[in-house]
Design an enzyme around this catalytic site. Structure first.
Site, PDB file in Angstrom:
ATOM      1  N   LYS A 137      20.673 -43.097   1.749  1.00  0.00           N
ATOM      2  CA  LYS A 137      19.382 -43.544   2.273  1.00  0.00           C
ATOM      3  C   LYS A 137      18.321 -42.526   1.875  1.00  0.00           C
ATOM      4  CE  LYS A 137      20.994 -46.202   6.259  1.00  0.00           C
ATOM      5  NZ  LYS A 137      20.935 -46.314   7.716  1.00  0.00           N
ATOM      6  N   HIS A 140      13.892 -38.730   3.947  1.00  0.00           N
ATOM      7  CA  HIS A 140      12.460 -38.888   4.218  1.00  0.00           C
ATOM      8  C   HIS A 140      11.850 -37.577   4.685  1.00  0.00           C
ATOM      9  CE1 HIS A 140      13.294 -38.996   8.495  1.00  0.00           C
ATOM     10  NE2 HIS A 140      14.200 -39.933   8.275  1.00  0.00           N
ATOM     11  N   HIS A 143      13.309 -35.424   7.364  1.00  0.00           N
ATOM     12  CA  HIS A 143      14.416 -34.537   7.004  1.00  0.00           C
ATOM     13  C   HIS A 143      13.880 -33.226   6.437  1.00  0.00           C
ATOM     14  CE1 HIS A 143      16.779 -38.454   6.692  1.00  0.00           C
ATOM     15  NE2 HIS A 143      17.336 -37.786   7.665  1.00  0.00           N
TER      16      HIS A 143
END
Length: 576
Positions: A137, A140, A143
């Site tokens: 994933k 983003h 993070h």
């Protein structure tokens, strides 16, 4: 610590007058922030703080003015005055210069850390979980914040002598791996997986997600994940390849950020242990079944199921929180930590509240020593190619923008490794923009603002460090042995010395609330004061005595600036 010897000296005189032990007074004496507008004293005693920290009733009517009149100047303190609710102390100017420079010189990277402010703080073992991206994933911007905030907390704790275990808890399990496995069978490419795993798995995931509503795909994904849960060898080896290659690439990217981990853990580690947790909850009578067949823990005060936390699916499998429970218990068994800190965005506050409550209900008193450090959301971070998907995109973007700025600036000297320098300066820009406010506040990201070379930015800190470094290169390194401190009596020199005095208090404050903004604002002020002193106190063309004393002052400023930057996760550059 310079400030420490002065605080002790002031406390011992106060102790005789107030008939209180000096150690009770030290916390009430603080260094005074430098003011651009006026000359300020070096330390002040807060009367309110003395009264609050004392059990004696006769201090209730203590007045600043009366106390100031009962105190005398000595070889350390040259001036005493009263302010509203405070008594102000000015240190003998030559002693101030001599003590501060000597202390910075002797303590080096431990300046501020050896302070008696930390003497009562027990050394502890801290487990810090941060970064924690999900495989396949987007990495983003949340993070990224978790990564730099967690790294700062770990750096600070380690610098203060605590034992730190840095854990990256990957999202490496769950239904999305069923989809990913099916997607890889249809759209995967082994070569691409090896050369750029994060990007390729993300592309596969996006493609298969388009078909995720299709009944056949759903069934295949469920089957794949069930095989994973049943430890089917072939399925596990595909999953393991996804995980191992992703971690390899993460390590390479974290290295660019200057971040490392002691442990790469993940939800996958806690599959079986999560089942054990469900069994424990059941044995303790904490697991309740709903009509739908899911398992919940009642967290309501009245035990009326008004607040529950779901810990089990209707088919008996575990959920994210169950795996978190298992991880917390396992880490306690493995590391016997004194404190465990989770660094994630504030949308997960509820999750952690539930997690800590359930642990407490299970009888784990150490749940009180778990802490969630939460941060706000960042809006508006886009690269030239659009929305941020990978951490590497951000690092490449900040490097290329910084390179562009460096090449278009006329003052840029020939730098040995421009790409490396641009990366370090760019990272400083990102970190300072992020750390300037309270962690819990959301902020609007702006490339232009972050990369300005003037003003309160990471670029300005790096520029100041490089400039002070080249000053030392140009005039030879400072020598402390023969410094004539009488040459450091100008107001701009005194301001830098006064500011250096406060460093231990700033570190102490950040260590208490884990907010980097105290250190950031301290370093920005230090850089502004050093920039002014650099203009008004030239080394070049001064007599040898004056030049040597000024070099020592600039060396001390650069040393403390570098120490603070490293705590924040910034590598200081020596040329720009």
């Amino acid at each position: 610590m310079a400030a420490g010897s002065f605080r002790r000296s002031i406390a011992s005189q106060l102790s005789k007058v107030l008939d209180l032990p000096p150690e009770n007074l030290i916390k009430s004496i603080s260094a005074v922030p430098v003011s651009k507008k006026r000359h300020v004293a070096d330390f002040q005693l807060s009367i309110a703080s003395v009264i609050e920290n004392s059990s004696s009733d006769c201090l209730e009517h203590l007045q600043a003015q009366q106390l100031a009149e009962r105190l005398k100047c000595d070889s350390v303190v040259s001036e005493i005055s009263a302010g509203p609710g405070t008594v102000n102390f000015t240190i003998n100017r030559e002693l101030l210069a001599k003590t501060v420079l000597q202390q910075v010189w002797n303590d080096g990277s431990e300046y501020g850390i050896k302070s008696e402010l930390f003497s009562t703080v027990p050394r502890q073992k801290a487990v810090i979980e941060f970064s924690s991206p999900n495989i396949a994933k987007k990495f983003h911007i949340g993070h990224l914040r978790s990564t730099i905030v967690g790294n700062f907390i770990a750096n600070l704790k380690a610098a203060l002598g605590h034992e730190v275990v840095r854990i990256n808890y990957l999202g490496d399990w769950g239904m999305q791996f069923g989809l990913l496995g099916v997607g890889f069978q249809s759209f995967g490419n082994k070569e691409k997986l090896k050369s750029s795993p994060l990007q390729h798995l993300f592309e596969v995931y996006v493609q298969i997600n388009k078909a995720a509503e299709d009944e056949n795909t759903k069934k295949l994904a469920k089957d794949f994940f069930r095989k994973l849960e049943d430890h089917d060898e072939q399925t596990l080896s595909i999953w393991k390849q996804f995980r191992d290659l992703s971690i390899e690439e993460y390590i390479r990217i974290y290295k660019r950020l200057g971040v490392n981990f002691d442990e790469y853990s993940g939800e996958s580690f806690y599959q079986e242990k999560a089942q054990e947790v469900l069994k424990m909850l059941e044995d303790k009578g904490l697991l309740q079944k709903t009509i739908k067949g899911t398992g919940v823990v009642d967290l309501s005060e009245k035990k009326d199921l008004s607040t529950v936390s779901t810990v089990m699916r209707s088919d008996g499998t575990s959920l994210y929180i169950t795996r978190d429970l298992a991880a917390a218990i396992d880490r306690m068994n493995k590391h016997s930590w004194d404190t465990m800190i989770y660094v994630t965005d504030k949308s997960q506050s509820n999750h952690f509240q539930h997690l800590f409550q359930i642990l407490k209900l299970m009888g784990y008193d150490w749940a009180e020593r778990c802490q969630h450090v939460s941060f706000g959301l960042v809006q508006g971070m886009k690269t030239r190619r659009g929305e941020v998907i990978f951490l590497e995109d951000v690092l490449n973007e900040v490097r290329s923008r910084m390179l562009q700025n460096m090449t278009s600036t006329k003052t840029t000297k020939e730098v040995q490794d421009p790409v490396e320098t641009a990366e370090k300066v760019g990272l400083a820009a990102l970190i300072i923009q992020d750390f300037r406010g309270l962690l819990s506040s959301d902020y609007q990201f702006s490339w232009d603002r972050a990369l300005q070379s003037r003003g309160d930015t990471g670029v300005f800190l790096q520029y100041t460090h490089a400039r002070l470094h080249s000053l030392e290169q140009m005039h030879g390194n400072a020598q402390l042995t023969d410094v004539n401190v009488a040459c450091l009596q100008e107001p701009d020199a005194i301001s830098v010395l006064q500011h250096l005095l406060r460093y231990d208090e700033v570190l102490y404050r950040s260590s208490q609330d884990l907010q980097p903004k105290h250190i950031v604002s301290y370093l920005l002020t230090l850089s502004h004061l050093a920039a002014v002193a650099h203009k008004t106190l030239p080394v070049k063309g001064s007599t040898p005595d004056v030049a040597q004393a000024r070099l020592c002052l600039f060396h001390a400023a650069r040393s403390v600036l570098a120490n603070g930057m490293k705590l924040l996760g910034i590598t200081p550059v020596t040329e720009m």
